[in-house]
Design an enzyme around this catalytic site. Sequence first.
Site, PDB file in Angstrom:
ATOM      1  N   HIS A 459       0.828  -1.205   0.000  1.00  0.00           N
ATOM      2  CA  HIS A 459       0.000   0.000   0.000  1.00  0.00           C
ATOM      3  C   HIS A 459       0.865   1.260   0.000  1.00  0.00           C
ATOM      4  CE1 HIS A 459      -3.772  -2.195   1.697  1.00  0.00           C
ATOM      5  NE2 HIS A 459      -3.646  -2.316   0.403  1.00  0.00           N
ATOM      6  N   ARG A 566     -16.465   9.374 -19.354  1.00  0.00           N
ATOM      7  CA  ARG A 566     -16.930   8.000 -19.114  1.00  0.00           C
ATOM      8  C   ARG A 566     -18.229   8.085 -18.313  1.00  0.00           C
ATOM      9  NH1 ARG A 566     -11.682   8.297 -17.238  1.00  0.00           N
ATOM     10  NH2 ARG A 566     -10.084   7.429 -18.622  1.00  0.00           N
ATOM     11  N   ARG A 602     -19.083   9.494 -24.014  1.00  0.00           N
ATOM     12  CA  ARG A 602     -19.183   8.102 -24.486  1.00  0.00           C
ATOM     13  C   ARG A 602     -20.426   7.457 -23.901  1.00  0.00           C
ATOM     14  NH1 ARG A 602     -14.425   4.133 -22.850  1.00  0.00           N
ATOM     15  NH2 ARG A 602     -15.533   4.142 -20.872  1.00  0.00           N
ATOM     16  N   GLU A 696     -11.507   0.618 -31.018  1.00  0.00           N
ATOM     17  CA  GLU A 696     -10.847  -0.152 -29.952  1.00  0.00           C
ATOM     18  C   GLU A 696     -10.856  -1.646 -30.263  1.00  0.00           C
ATOM     19  OE1 GLU A 696     -12.968   0.627 -26.281  1.00  0.00           O
ATOM     20  OE2 GLU A 696     -14.808   0.956 -27.386  1.00  0.00           O
ATOM     21  N   ASN A 719      -6.133   1.339 -25.072  1.00  0.00           N
ATOM     22  CA  ASN A 719      -6.056   0.311 -24.016  1.00  0.00           C
ATOM     23  C   ASN A 719      -6.691  -0.989 -24.502  1.00  0.00           C
ATOM     24  OD1 ASN A 719      -5.405   2.744 -22.899  1.00  0.00           O
ATOM     25  ND2 ASN A 719      -6.580   2.474 -21.031  1.00  0.00           N
ATOM     26  N   ASP A 720      -7.948  -0.894 -24.969  1.00  0.00           N
ATOM     27  CA  ASP A 720      -8.617  -2.100 -25.464  1.00  0.00           C
ATOM     28  C   ASP A 720      -8.021  -2.554 -26.788  1.00  0.00           C
ATOM     29  OD1 ASP A 720     -10.483  -3.248 -23.713  1.00  0.00           O
ATOM     30  OD2 ASP A 720     -11.858  -1.573 -23.982  1.00  0.00           O
ATOM     31  N   ARG A 730      -4.870  -6.992 -20.477  1.00  0.00           N
ATOM     32  CA  ARG A 730      -4.048  -5.895 -19.928  1.00  0.00           C
ATOM     33  C   ARG A 730      -4.035  -5.886 -18.409  1.00  0.00           C
ATOM     34  NH1 ARG A 730      -7.766  -1.022 -19.737  1.00  0.00           N
ATOM     35  NH2 ARG A 730      -9.724  -1.682 -20.659  1.00  0.00           N
ATOM     36  N   CYS A 767      -7.883   8.517 -27.175  1.00  0.00           N
ATOM     37  CA  CYS A 767      -8.314   8.746 -25.793  1.00  0.00           C
ATOM     38  C   CYS A 767      -7.805   7.662 -24.839  1.00  0.00           C
ATOM     39  CB  CYS A 767      -9.843   8.839 -25.702  1.00  0.00           C
ATOM     40  SG  CYS A 767     -10.689   7.352 -26.260  1.00  0.00           S
TER      41      CYS A 767
END
Length: 837
Positions: A459, A566, A602, A696, A719-720, A730, A767
């Site tokens: 942590h 988002r 989105r 994506e 990312n996707d 990922r 993005c």
Amino acid sequence: MHNNNKELTLSAPLSGPVLTLGKVPDAVFASGAMGDGIAIDPLNDTLYSPCAGVIIHVARTAHAVTVRADNGAEILLHLGLDTVELNGAGFSMLVSENQRVSLGQPLLRYDQDQVGQRCKSLVSLLILTNSHDFQVRPITLKAVKVGEPLLHIVARNGSVASVEASAGPEVRGQVRVAHRGGLHARPAALVRQTAQGFNSQSRLHFADKSAPCNSLIGLMGLAIGEQDEVQVSCQGADAEAALQALLSALATTLPDDHHAKAPVSTAPLKHPAEAGVLHGVCAAPGLVAAPLFRLNAISLPADAGNHDPAQQQSMLDAALNAVRSDIAATLAQAKKHNNADEESIFAAHMALLEDPALLDAAQQLITQGRAATHAWSQSIDAQCDMLQGTGSALLAERANDLRDLKQRVLRALLGKAWHYDVPAGAIVAAHELTPSDLLQLSAQGVAGLCMAEGGATSHVAILARGKGLPCLVALGSALLDQAQDQPVVLDADGGRLELTPTAERLADVQQAQIERQQRREAQQARAHLPAETRNGVAIEVVANVASSSEAAEAFANGADGVGLLRTEFLFVDRQTAPDVEEQRRAYQAVLDAMGDKSVIIRTIDVGGDKQLDYLPLPAEANPVLGLRGIRLGQARPEILDQQLRALLQVRPLRRCRILLPMVTEVDELLQIRQQVDALCVELNITERPEIGVMIEVPAAALQAEQLAEHADFLSIGTNDLSQYTLAMDRDHAGLAARVDALHPALLRLIAMTCAGAAVHKRWVGVCGALASDPLATPVLIGLGVTELSVSPVQIGEIKDRVRQLHEAECQRLSHDLLKLGSAAAVRHACQQHWPLP
């Protein structure tokens, strides 16, 4: 109303759907820091008294009131979240302090529209503030009307509650634990929170051991690994429901499991011996030179015993309450600043602080005449030994959280202020730091951290990265032998602590620090100016956000607009979908926060691995390849219909652009276009918003030209696109480092997307996380991207990077990168062509 000294039935103070505290989108309430209770999403405009009693507190801002029932239970009724910030606007209090009230008497009224538009949420709380004396048992978790029975309150006198809770048949079930790294603190906290939502007694069984599901330490002590098969047993009136909920909690991975992103190995690499250098593991990157300052833990004097148990228990309770209140304040700050890492860490600490395994052990030692300090210290040490004895590196690191609580409570017991006298700008050395230490040290302006022990998944490591503090762990005991105040160089990137740097080395590192700080300040000073390349090509640098408060932060940081809102934040952690008006208000708030700039919103991207309680979907073997994004909108058209209605009603509509996720073919886009046209006719709207498509999925990149014919713009979600192109999850701990969007295959798909869009004169943005990587900026510009949507804090840095580039050079060199063989080769070439400072 049934009411005696033991039991009290509270009636619903509001009408609306009922939520457990765990579902409340507020860390302090959800963690139980304020006490046990329940929440209601109100449909009416008046709050009524849930019982007869006396008003003991009225909030200055009229948004909350506390009633003391005749049996002594104190019930806080809190209307909405963060409503204190409205300063009473929209509220009218109908009672005053010390007034006697009857069951069902109106306590306060509020203007639903005025309050609803200005507060975070109208979800309202009924909290039992003296939960240590009473126990809360929900009667219903369905929607209620004012006056209907809501929950029982039972005095905690030992046997009554437990006998009732454990009455009834026992049910059992088996499940495989899906959490990455097994049942460490966060997933154990999820299991504990789930168990607390039911009356039944539940236990988790593994190998030849078992633990109650309400004990965080007990659950972690079972040393359950990822994919281990476990058994759950529940006994009580709602045992079957509890069992199903617990099996689901164990089989569902946490969405933000930080351990997935941790380095695969946290053991120090074997370095050749180097005079004057200690080698460790990088927990947070950075390079800094400063004097070394050694911290020591609290040590207790010997305990003679024979203390008065009642007095010692009272001292311990007071210390625990003080620490709880401190942690609640830390949680509130973390929530206010949208710091999810900090929030989840300290919510786990709050759970540990209420853990029966710890409290019972300390109480037992106090009963035997031990001092509160030693009883607390020994009970923690015993649990730390147990966790370290499991052989699990992750659980051994969780023992550090327990040591943190040990230190905090000891400080409260010993009356010492929680404060280290550390000089600002020092590099702190310690055996092992705790999260609380780190927050305190960060506030005191230390330059870096190094520890003899610890791990890169701890942590403390997560917090250090979030605070931008260079941090090295696992340096070994030699660290603690170093002289106080000796000048050192902490090179966290290289995993080195240089103990005898030359004057020249110290000067170089200090100069690099000064230059970095000056660069940041210069970037921030120009962040509000447009970003243009050296040859005058304008690049929009916009922000990825998930709320109106993040949008306001992005605007303040110089964003040219919002490149990705988002909308999932509106749909998760609740029992019903937000209606059109709630959505419209939320989208309008984001537009309002961005001045006159455009906002790309989105449509909802849930499904597969992101489930909604009120939208049950079939379990899928490969969730990321299943029903998600626009596919979900087709499967459940009412969700998308409501969202589109809300989006079409924001003003001015020309500043709102709609972005569709997970599109794989042109027909999906055409279908949504027709739906938008039909809704505009129905709502008498003459304007049409721009509609874009997320690239994506490789299929969308390969069909970019066809999609661009019917879309107004394309936005690449790297990312996707990375995980679908490379066939690597990922979030997989062992593969995360290899899911790199600078892979030549990804760059080819980006080039193809830009070329396809150019045929129809459409613009392309990025993005995904690649847009925030300054090393990638010249490559993306060279391939034809003209909009970069980044995290709000990086706007100044990315704009500065754009201004140093020439488009023609970017184009020439980027196309050469497509021929390279790996992401590592691309990164190396980028550093050669366009070095980062």
